[in-house]
Design an enzyme around this catalytic site. Structure first.
Site, PDB file in Angstrom:
ATOM      1  N   GLU A 244      96.199  54.066  28.959  1.00  0.00           N
ATOM      2  CA  GLU A 244      95.507  54.380  30.207  1.00  0.00           C
ATOM      3  C   GLU A 244      96.439  54.281  31.414  1.00  0.00           C
ATOM      4  O   GLU A 244      96.425  55.155  32.280  1.00  0.00           O
ATOM      5  CB  GLU A 244      94.313  53.433  30.392  1.00  0.00           C
ATOM      6  CG  GLU A 244      93.613  53.615  31.730  1.00  0.00           C
ATOM      7  CD  GLU A 244      92.423  52.681  31.935  1.00  0.00           C
ATOM      8  OE1 GLU A 244      92.062  51.948  30.999  1.00  0.00           O
ATOM      9  OE2 GLU A 244      91.860  52.703  33.043  1.00  0.00           O
TER      10      GLU A 244
ATOM     11  N   LYS B 283      79.484  44.980  27.133  1.00  0.00           N
ATOM     12  CA  LYS B 283      80.035  44.937  28.492  1.00  0.00           C
ATOM     13  C   LYS B 283      78.824  44.770  29.400  1.00  0.00           C
ATOM     14  O   LYS B 283      78.013  45.690  29.536  1.00  0.00           O
ATOM     15  CB  LYS B 283      80.770  46.246  28.774  1.00  0.00           C
ATOM     16  CG  LYS B 283      81.204  46.442  30.221  1.00  0.00           C
ATOM     17  CD  LYS B 283      82.064  47.695  30.360  1.00  0.00           C
ATOM     18  CE  LYS B 283      82.440  47.978  31.797  1.00  0.00           C
ATOM     19  NZ  LYS B 283      83.317  49.167  31.919  1.00  0.00           N
TER      20      LYS B 283
ATOM     21  N   ASP C 178      93.961  44.481  34.325  1.00  0.00           N
ATOM     22  CA  ASP C 178      93.433  45.608  33.561  1.00  0.00           C
ATOM     23  C   ASP C 178      94.533  46.421  32.883  1.00  0.00           C
ATOM     24  O   ASP C 178      94.847  47.528  33.333  1.00  0.00           O
ATOM     25  CB  ASP C 178      92.629  46.519  34.501  1.00  0.00           C
ATOM     26  CG  ASP C 178      91.820  47.540  33.732  1.00  0.00           C
ATOM     27  OD1 ASP C 178      91.765  47.423  32.495  1.00  0.00           O
ATOM     28  OD2 ASP C 178      91.248  48.445  34.367  1.00  0.00           O
TER      29      ASP C 178
ATOM     30  N   GLU D 159      81.182  46.531  36.162  1.00  0.00           N
ATOM     31  CA  GLU D 159      81.345  47.940  36.529  1.00  0.00           C
ATOM     32  C   GLU D 159      80.037  48.726  36.404  1.00  0.00           C
ATOM     33  O   GLU D 159      79.993  49.801  35.818  1.00  0.00           O
ATOM     34  CB  GLU D 159      82.432  48.603  35.668  1.00  0.00           C
ATOM     35  CG  GLU D 159      83.820  48.054  35.937  1.00  0.00           C
ATOM     36  CD  GLU D 159      84.949  48.857  35.307  1.00  0.00           C
ATOM     37  OE1 GLU D 159      84.725  49.473  34.258  1.00  0.00           O
ATOM     38  OE2 GLU D 159      86.062  48.847  35.874  1.00  0.00           O
TER      39      GLU D 159
ATOM     40  N   GLU E 290      86.329  58.049  26.751  1.00  0.00           N
ATOM     41  CA  GLU E 290      86.804  57.444  28.004  1.00  0.00           C
ATOM     42  C   GLU E 290      88.234  56.943  27.788  1.00  0.00           C
ATOM     43  O   GLU E 290      88.523  56.239  26.831  1.00  0.00           O
ATOM     44  CB  GLU E 290      85.873  56.290  28.409  1.00  0.00           C
ATOM     45  CG  GLU E 290      86.269  55.685  29.742  1.00  0.00           C
ATOM     46  CD  GLU E 290      85.099  55.005  30.469  1.00  0.00           C
ATOM     47  OE1 GLU E 290      83.942  55.159  30.053  1.00  0.00           O
ATOM     48  OE2 GLU E 290      85.358  54.321  31.475  1.00  0.00           O
ATOM     49  N   ARG E 291      89.106  57.349  28.678  1.00  0.00           N
ATOM     50  CA  ARG E 291      90.536  56.997  28.588  1.00  0.00           C
ATOM     51  C   ARG E 291      91.150  57.471  27.285  1.00  0.00           C
ATOM     52  O   ARG E 291      92.080  56.843  26.761  1.00  0.00           O
ATOM     53  CB  ARG E 291      90.749  55.476  28.740  1.00  0.00           C
ATOM     54  CG  ARG E 291      90.073  54.865  29.943  1.00  0.00           C
ATOM     55  CD  ARG E 291      90.484  55.517  31.220  1.00  0.00           C
ATOM     56  NE  ARG E 291      89.760  54.983  32.382  1.00  0.00           N
ATOM     57  CZ  ARG E 291      89.881  55.470  33.590  1.00  0.00           C
ATOM     58  NH1 ARG E 291      90.656  56.521  33.828  1.00  0.00           N
ATOM     59  NH2 ARG E 291      89.220  54.956  34.594  1.00  0.00           N
TER      60      ARG E 291
ATOM     61  N   ARG F 157      90.514  39.632  42.608  1.00  0.00           N
ATOM     62  CA  ARG F 157      89.894  40.151  41.387  1.00  0.00           C
ATOM     63  C   ARG F 157      90.414  39.471  40.118  1.00  0.00           C
ATOM     64  O   ARG F 157      89.661  39.261  39.172  1.00  0.00           O
ATOM     65  CB  ARG F 157      90.145  41.665  41.344  1.00  0.00           C
ATOM     66  CG  ARG F 157      89.620  42.314  40.111  1.00  0.00           C
ATOM     67  CD  ARG F 157      89.766  43.813  40.204  1.00  0.00           C
ATOM     68  NE  ARG F 157      89.716  44.371  38.855  1.00  0.00           N
ATOM     69  CZ  ARG F 157      89.839  45.645  38.566  1.00  0.00           C
ATOM     70  NH1 ARG F 157      90.014  46.534  39.535  1.00  0.00           N
ATOM     71  NH2 ARG F 157      89.772  46.058  37.322  1.00  0.00           N
TER      72      ARG F 157
ATOM     73  N   GLU G 126      91.588  41.411  23.487  1.00  0.00           N
ATOM     74  CA  GLU G 126      91.475  42.876  23.556  1.00  0.00           C
ATOM     75  C   GLU G 126      92.782  43.452  24.090  1.00  0.00           C
ATOM     76  O   GLU G 126      93.207  43.135  25.203  1.00  0.00           O
ATOM     77  CB  GLU G 126      90.300  43.248  24.473  1.00  0.00           C
ATOM     78  CG  GLU G 126      90.090  44.754  24.609  1.00  0.00           C
ATOM     79  CD  GLU G 126      88.861  45.093  25.479  1.00  0.00           C
ATOM     80  OE1 GLU G 126      87.769  44.539  25.247  1.00  0.00           O
ATOM     81  OE2 GLU G 126      89.014  45.918  26.402  1.00  0.00           O
TER      82      GLU G 126
HETATM   83  O1  GCW Z   1      90.269  49.768  32.803  1.00  0.00           O
HETATM   84  C1  GCW Z   1      88.966  50.039  33.044  1.00  0.00           C
HETATM   85  C2  GCW Z   1      88.857  51.468  32.702  1.00  0.00           C
HETATM   86  C3  GCW Z   1      87.463  51.875  32.364  1.00  0.00           C
HETATM   87  C4  GCW Z   1      86.953  50.934  31.272  1.00  0.00           C
HETATM   88  C5  GCW Z   1      86.986  49.523  31.806  1.00  0.00           C
HETATM   89  C6  GCW Z   1      86.560  48.512  30.773  1.00  0.00           C
HETATM   90  C7  GCW Z   1      85.466  51.419  29.475  1.00  0.00           C
HETATM   91  O2  GCW Z   1      89.377  52.219  33.756  1.00  0.00           O
HETATM   92  O3  GCW Z   1      87.487  53.201  31.936  1.00  0.00           O
HETATM   93  O4  GCW Z   1      85.661  51.282  30.841  1.00  0.00           O
HETATM   94  O5  GCW Z   1      88.300  49.190  32.169  1.00  0.00           O
HETATM   95  O6  GCW Z   1      87.427  47.991  30.097  1.00  0.00           O
HETATM   96  O7  GCW Z   1      85.380  48.264  30.628  1.00  0.00           O
END
Ligand code: GCW
Length: 713
Positions: free
Chosen positions: A428, A322, A400, A326, A190-191, A371, A422
């Site tokens: 990304e 997590k 983000d 999401e 992912e990413r 947000r 983090e």
């Molecule tokens: O920035 C978003 C990303 C997701 C990512 C999420 C996260 C792993 O678009 O791809 O998922 O953050 O940090 O949990």
């Protein structure tokens, strides 16, 4: 016939010569910054050769063998001469590596106080002169400290520093220095923009890919001591015995490099697979009907699972989670808090000294429609309720991983909880593996950001390294940019970001410029003119990216989901998700009003930051549109109106990329041709992309400002 044979022969010879020259010259990026090329400077060479005539390295542990192999590989090549290795007392000038247990010289050198402050990972590198000889001593309490000291010493030589009068004391400022891989069990990342996952799950544990060791070696060379192998969007299957055996095989390889493994876990793991529902990642690998953290059966399940893990991996690091984020399952589904969720895992891990890293990346419009405020709103009330072996892990900014954000205010307001920072190494939102963006200046800006939580000087760095608190639970994680591409990171220069993350995790006081210079000399060239050019490209690259993507505090206006190109027009009606929600352009102006009369996100910061950000006149312009909805004709510091300044920033961003490209072209012939053309191609794309960003954003915002773009007819 003879003629033909001769022709074939000479053609073969030519090809062979060309091929071997090609091999010697071409750099495919695989070796990262651990390139050991024979030094071409005769004066330096004789300086080093005189200083090191042999190496004394007692011991036989796996780590000591790694040190021996690396020193052989490094010094033999760099110095172009085979060195004698022995375990006994030196004759002549020598490099001596040892611990108090293995070396009398080290015992004499290290006094009690020094030993204590070196800890388990620190080291000394010291020149010691006696009547008989001159020694360079690398001393540490244990083998892992020696490993780090050895890599530091090789770096000194790779960057051509003198090795006389050495007096280096180094120990990490942060305890957990981790890479977080967002790697899925199906091999996708992912990413990830550098190929498939490094972990070949299907072939493990039987087949050990060569890259596992090279990965560990690269990390050890920059002080990274842990790796979270799988995506935070965790597949529960990672906790099945079948996978734990694979994880154990990786842990066995990483251990002598000082690297512990950690896993991301799915909060629903204890439940039965029958609960799996399309798309919501629920349904676990257990047999329970619930994952309620207060249910005794759930607590038992985690305890048993953790015991099983430690039977296979005695130094297992812990879990990253997590949850309730999401679509990932979490304690809130059962009416429980994040703290109750984290603590059930912490309780299971505690007897084995494992930790929980519980992510604060949550958003839910029932908590607050803005947000960026949500993490603090959900987590600050829980401050003090987490078990001591739990970190709350937060991204550097409240949104983000944007090209630029202010710091996540949670770092100031959760004073009683260990907070793990983090960062995102993978780009990304910063041009994936196509744009050259050196991230160390950005990370330095975050680390130096003053949160004022304990008065002036409460920098993010001092919170993360624990110096403004009394805790040894300190940690930093970087979302990895690695994949199975031959050059590991997709873009050759993305390697610099992996390198810089490790160097800053070890010591955040080192400047971005110094790190760039080390990396350039280790990876590309030692010619000082070329180094200066490359350093200037790198040092300007982040600000250029901010300018052509999201100047003046704009954010999240990338194309949907892919997060690569510009997409300021996106509007889905989903309140918290699309560009128009973030930039709020209208005929009056631009920007998100987070002032005290808007969403009041400024209220989450300590004074005086709160009022500095709140006031349009004092808010730093780099955050202006983050905190304010600003009139198009507002006068900026430059004397321009907001609209003119916006045009100017987008234009200077694209100009900067042109400049970077021109500077790169000037390097032709001075650096490896393969690297040269690889980067040239990427920069050509970046020039096009930057122009696209500028044109798309300015023509879109122009609909609202209804003003001409200066200089454009
Ligand atoms: O920035 C978003 C990303 C997701 C990512 C999420 C996260 C792993 O678009 O791809 O998922 O953050 O940090 O949990």
């Amino acid at each position: 016939m003879t003629f033909t044979r001769n022709r074939i022969f000479s053609l073969g010879t030519i090809l062979l010569v060309l091929f071997s020259r090609g091999l010697a010259l071409a750099d495919d990026g695989y070796e990262l910054w651990l390139k050991y090329r024979t030094l071409d400077n005769a004066v330096l060479l004789s300086h080093y050769r005189e200083a090191i005539t042999s190496v004394i390295l007692p011991g036989e542990s796996g780590t000591i063998q790694i040190i021996r192999d690396e020193l052989k590989r490094g010094l033999d090549t760099l110095l172009g001469a085979g060195l004698r290795f022995s375990a006994s007392e030196p004759r002549g000038n020598a490099l001596v590596l040892g611990t108090p247990a293995s070396s009398a010289i080290v015992r004499r050198l290290l006094r009690e106080g020094t030993l204590h402050s070196l800890g388990s990972e620190g080291y000394l590198i010291k020149s010691v002169t006696s009547s008989k000889n001159r020694l360079i001593v690398i001393a540490a309490n244990g083998d892992i400290g020696l490993l780090y000291g050895m890599f530091h010493f090789l770096r000194i030589i790779q960057t051509r520093q003198p090795v006389v009068h050495l007096d280096i004391f180094s120990s990490p400022r942060i305890r957990y220095r981790l890479l977080d891989h967002w790697d899925n069990l199906d091999g996708s990342v992912e990413r990830g923009y550098a190929g498939r996952s490094l972990w070949k799950w299907d072939a493990l544990p039987e087949k050990i890919d060569d890259r596992y060791r090279d990965y560990a070696r690269a990390n050890a060379s920059i002080g990274i001591n842990g790796t979270v192998l799988n995506n935070v969007n965790a597949n529960p299957a990672i906790l099945k015995l079948e996978y734990l055996r694979k994880v154990a095989a990786l842990a066995d390889i990483f251990r002598p490099y000082g690297i512990r493994v950690f896993l991301s876990v799915n909060f629903s793991s204890p439940t039965s697979a029958k609960f799996e529902q399309e798309g919501n990642r629920k349904g676990g690998i257990g047999n329970l009907d619930t994952a309620d953290p207060l249910d005794p059966q759930v607590r038992r399940w985690w305890k048993d699972k953790v015991k099983e893990i430690y039977r296979l991996i005695p130094d297992f690091g812990g879990f990253l989670v997590k949850a309730s984020s999401e679509g990932m399952p979490g304690p809130q589904e059962y009416g429980r808090t994040h703290a109750e969720g984290a603590n059930v895992l912490a309780e299971a891990l505690k007897p084995f000294h494992g930790i929980v890293m519980w992510r604060a990346f949550v958003y839910d419009s029932s908590v607050d429609p803005d947000r960026v405020k949500r993490a603090a709103l959900e987590f600050v009330p829980l401050d003090g309720l987490f078990y001591p072996n739990v970190f709350v892990q937060a991204k550097n900014g409240p949104l983000d991983f944007q090209p630029r954000e202010p710091v996540q205010p949670l770092f100031g307001t959760m004073a009683r909880t260990p907070l793990l920072l983090e960062l995102q190494i993978t780009q990304e939102y910063l041009g994936h593996s196509t744009h050259l963006v050196y991230l160390a200046p950005m990370w330095k800006e975050y680390l130096q950001f003053d949160l004022f939580s304990k008065g002036p000087g409460s920098t993010l760095a001092s919170i993360v390294d624990g110096s403004s608190r009394t805790t040894d639970m300190t940690g930093i994680a970087g979302v990895a940019n690695t994949g199975d591409d031959r050059n590991w990171c997709g873009h050759f220069f993305a390697q610099a970001n992996w390198f810089a993350f490790g160097r800053l995790a070890w010591d955040h006081s080192v400047s971005a410029e110094q790190i760039a210079n080390e990396w350039i000399r280790m990876s590309l060239t030692s010619d000082s003119g070329s180094c200066a050019t490359i350093s200037s490209i790198m040092m300007d690259s982040w600000e250029a990216c901010v300018n052509y993507m999201t100047p003046l505090g704009l954010h999240h206006i990338m194309e949907v989901d892919v997060h690569y190109g510009p997409g300021p027009q996106h509007d889905s009606g989903r309140e918290d998700w699309r560009s128009v929600y973030y930039h709020r352009a209208d005929s009056a102006g631009l920007g998100f009003d987070r002032s005290s009369t808007g969403s009041n996100a400024v209220g989450q910061y300590f004074p005086p930051l709160r009022s500095i950000f709140d006031n349009l006149e004092t808010c730093p312009e780099k955050y202006l549109l983050w905190f304010h909805h600003v009139r198009w004709d507002h006068r900026m510091n430059s004397g321009r109106t907001l609209w003119e300044e916006l045009c100017e920033r987008y234009t200077s961003g694209t100009d900067q990329v042109h400049g970077m490209y021109g500077q790169w072209l000037s390097l032709e012939g001075t650096i490896d041709p393969e690297v040269f053309s690889h980067v040239k191609n990427k920069l050509e794309r970046q020039v096009i992309d930057a122009a696209l960003w500028k044109d798309t954003c300015l023509s879109y915002f122009q609909h609202f400002s209804r003003k001409p773009v200066p200089g454009q007819r």
